[in-house]
Motif scaffolding. Sequence first.
Motif, mmCIF file in Angstrom:
data_model
loop_
_atom_site.group_PDB
_atom_site.id
_atom_site.type_symbol
_atom_site.label_atom_id
_atom_site.label_comp_id
_atom_site.label_asym_id
_atom_site.label_seq_id
_atom_site.Cartn_x
_atom_site.Cartn_y
_atom_site.Cartn_z
ATOM 1 N N SER A 192 -10.061 50.259 -76.508
ATOM 2 C CA SER A 192 -9.283 49.453 -75.570
ATOM 3 C C SER A 192 -9.189 48.005 -76.030
ATOM 4 C CB SER A 192 -9.885 49.526 -74.166
ATOM 5 O OG SER A 192 -11.240 49.099 -74.185
ATOM 6 N N LYS A 193 -8.050 47.381 -75.709
ATOM 7 C CA LYS A 193 -7.824 45.984 -76.088
ATOM 8 C C LYS A 193 -6.731 45.410 -75.209
ATOM 9 C CE LYS A 193 -6.699 42.998 -80.026
ATOM 10 N NZ LYS A 193 -6.358 42.938 -81.461
ATOM 11 N N GLU A 194 -6.840 44.108 -74.912
ATOM 12 C CA GLU A 194 -5.797 43.434 -74.152
ATOM 13 C C GLU A 194 -4.738 42.909 -75.114
ATOM 14 O OE1 GLU A 194 -6.832 40.599 -71.262
ATOM 15 O OE2 GLU A 194 -8.067 41.981 -70.080
ATOM 16 N N ILE A 195 -3.494 43.322 -74.885
ATOM 17 C CA ILE A 195 -2.376 42.900 -75.727
ATOM 18 C C ILE A 195 -1.671 41.719 -75.063
ATOM 19 C CG2 ILE A 195 -0.262 43.632 -76.866
ATOM 20 C CD1 ILE A 195 -2.793 45.070 -77.816
ATOM 21 N N SER A 196 -1.631 40.583 -75.725
ATOM 22 C CA SER A 196 -1.006 39.383 -75.160
ATOM 23 C C SER A 196 0.511 39.512 -75.175
ATOM 24 C CB SER A 196 -1.429 38.140 -75.944
ATOM 25 O OG SER A 196 -2.826 37.936 -75.855
ATOM 26 N N ILE A 197 1.112 39.329 -74.002
ATOM 27 C CA ILE A 197 2.570 39.333 -73.875
ATOM 28 C C ILE A 197 3.092 37.898 -73.901
ATOM 29 C CG2 ILE A 197 4.530 40.127 -72.504
ATOM 30 C CD1 ILE A 197 2.739 42.358 -73.644
ATOM 31 N N THR A 198 2.457 37.041 -73.099
ATOM 32 C CA THR A 198 2.733 35.606 -73.110
ATOM 33 C C THR A 198 1.395 34.889 -73.136
ATOM 34 O OG1 THR A 198 2.728 35.361 -70.697
ATOM 35 C CG2 THR A 198 4.817 36.002 -71.732
ATOM 36 N N PHE A 242 -19.530 49.638 -77.260
ATOM 37 C CA PHE A 242 -19.740 48.512 -78.168
ATOM 38 C C PHE A 242 -18.381 47.916 -78.529
ATOM 39 C CE2 PHE A 242 -19.250 52.331 -80.667
ATOM 40 C CZ PHE A 242 -18.448 51.968 -81.731
ATOM 41 N N THR A 243 -18.408 46.812 -79.245
ATOM 42 C CA THR A 243 -17.181 46.122 -79.641
ATOM 43 C C THR A 243 -17.061 46.090 -81.151
ATOM 44 O OG1 THR A 243 -17.256 44.708 -77.666
ATOM 45 C CG2 THR A 243 -15.869 43.965 -79.488
ATOM 46 N N TYR A 244 -15.864 46.393 -81.638
ATOM 47 C CA TYR A 244 -15.591 46.357 -83.067
ATOM 48 C C TYR A 244 -14.311 45.557 -83.297
ATOM 49 C CZ TYR A 244 -14.337 47.868 -87.784
ATOM 50 O OH TYR A 244 -13.983 47.896 -89.109
ATOM 51 N N LYS A 245 -14.468 44.365 -83.884
ATOM 52 C CA LYS A 245 -13.325 43.495 -84.175
ATOM 53 C C LYS A 245 -12.434 43.300 -82.948
ATOM 54 C CE LYS A 245 -13.131 44.451 -89.146
ATOM 55 N NZ LYS A 245 -12.297 44.878 -90.286
ATOM 56 N N PHE A 277 -32.088 50.100 -73.935
ATOM 57 C CA PHE A 277 -31.648 51.491 -74.080
ATOM 58 C C PHE A 277 -30.162 51.543 -73.726
ATOM 59 C CE2 PHE A 277 -31.101 55.934 -72.748
ATOM 60 C CZ PHE A 277 -31.694 56.590 -73.828
ATOM 61 N N PRO A 278 -29.277 51.216 -74.696
ATOM 62 C CA PRO A 278 -27.842 51.067 -74.419
ATOM 63 C C PRO A 278 -27.071 52.390 -74.347
ATOM 64 C CG PRO A 278 -28.255 50.628 -76.722
ATOM 65 C CD PRO A 278 -29.609 50.902 -76.097
ATOM 66 N N ILE A 279 -27.671 53.381 -73.734
ATOM 67 C CA ILE A 279 -27.022 54.680 -73.560
ATOM 68 C C ILE A 279 -26.895 54.958 -72.068
ATOM 69 C CG2 ILE A 279 -27.115 57.154 -74.041
ATOM 70 C CD1 ILE A 279 -26.823 55.477 -76.544
ATOM 71 N N SER A 280 -25.686 55.246 -71.619
ATOM 72 C CA SER A 280 -25.493 55.611 -70.219
ATOM 73 C C SER A 280 -25.647 57.126 -70.062
ATOM 74 C CB SER A 280 -24.106 55.180 -69.729
ATOM 75 O OG SER A 280 -23.083 55.837 -70.455
ATOM 76 N N ILE A 281 -26.194 57.527 -68.902
ATOM 77 C CA ILE A 281 -26.398 58.941 -68.606
ATOM 78 C C ILE A 281 -25.899 59.200 -67.189
ATOM 79 C CG2 ILE A 281 -28.059 60.834 -68.467
ATOM 80 C CD1 ILE A 281 -29.944 59.147 -70.187
ATOM 81 N N MET A 282 -24.992 60.149 -67.046
ATOM 82 C CA MET A 282 -24.436 60.453 -65.737
ATOM 83 C C MET A 282 -24.519 61.956 -65.475
ATOM 84 S SD MET A 282 -21.552 61.774 -64.054
ATOM 85 C CE MET A 282 -20.110 61.596 -65.107
#
Length: 247
Positions: A213-219, A171-174, A138-143
């Motif tokens: 959200s995504k991590e952008i590589s600097i180095t 979830f993750t998309y590309k 059940f991948p739904i969070s409830i708060m």
Amino acid sequence: MLKAKKIITLIFGIILFIGNAKAQEGELTFGADLMSRYVWRGTQFSTGPVIQPGVEYSKGGFAIGAWGSYSQNGSADGAEADLYMSYTFADDLFTATVTDYFFPTDEIAMNNSYFDFKKASTGHILEGTLAFNGSEGFPISIMAAMNFWGADQDANGDQQYSLYIELGHSFTYKEIGIDVFAGFTPIDADEEKGESGFYGETAGFVNMGFTASKEISITEKFSLPLSASVIANPMAENLFLVLGVSF
């Protein structure tokens, strides 16, 4: 004199906590987010960029921390200083949290004195939350979050117990993380008394949208987590676009 005693008690409490944490195995983390503006649960708390620092000590399912938000335009716009304690249990399925919110602004807080804990004049708001974090089946969070003490009061000084409920799915998309959320308040304010709840005057959705959200590589060894949010408040008929970077 009483205020000085409270300050001394708080300082000694912090010292004892740090000493105890140092003697035990745990994890101390800290960081900061730079956001284009501060929007929380569908409400805009700043009209410009804010820096949001945080520090947390965790051990097992317990966590205690501090979080703040401060405007970069030289005013108290968007100012906030919070303390919280949480416990995650049942194989990480549930998290219970108590948060002490403090807003040092005349528009929100009744009093800007941090050490004023009189219910009639305090600027603190205590909130209790219980969250179901989702599972594979059940991948739904409830708060569910409720203000139970402090500055969330009506004109007569009665506690309003403003309630907020949020559903979420991640979830993750590309290689981009997507967090979808929909938050609403189920309690109508008393129109005859001219009251307004913490989230709005009527029951309804106040916070809908998503964060990418995504991590952008600097180095090769350094990257910056970047996020972008589209947030709608149907009750207030507002739409916000927020950009953030974490350090």
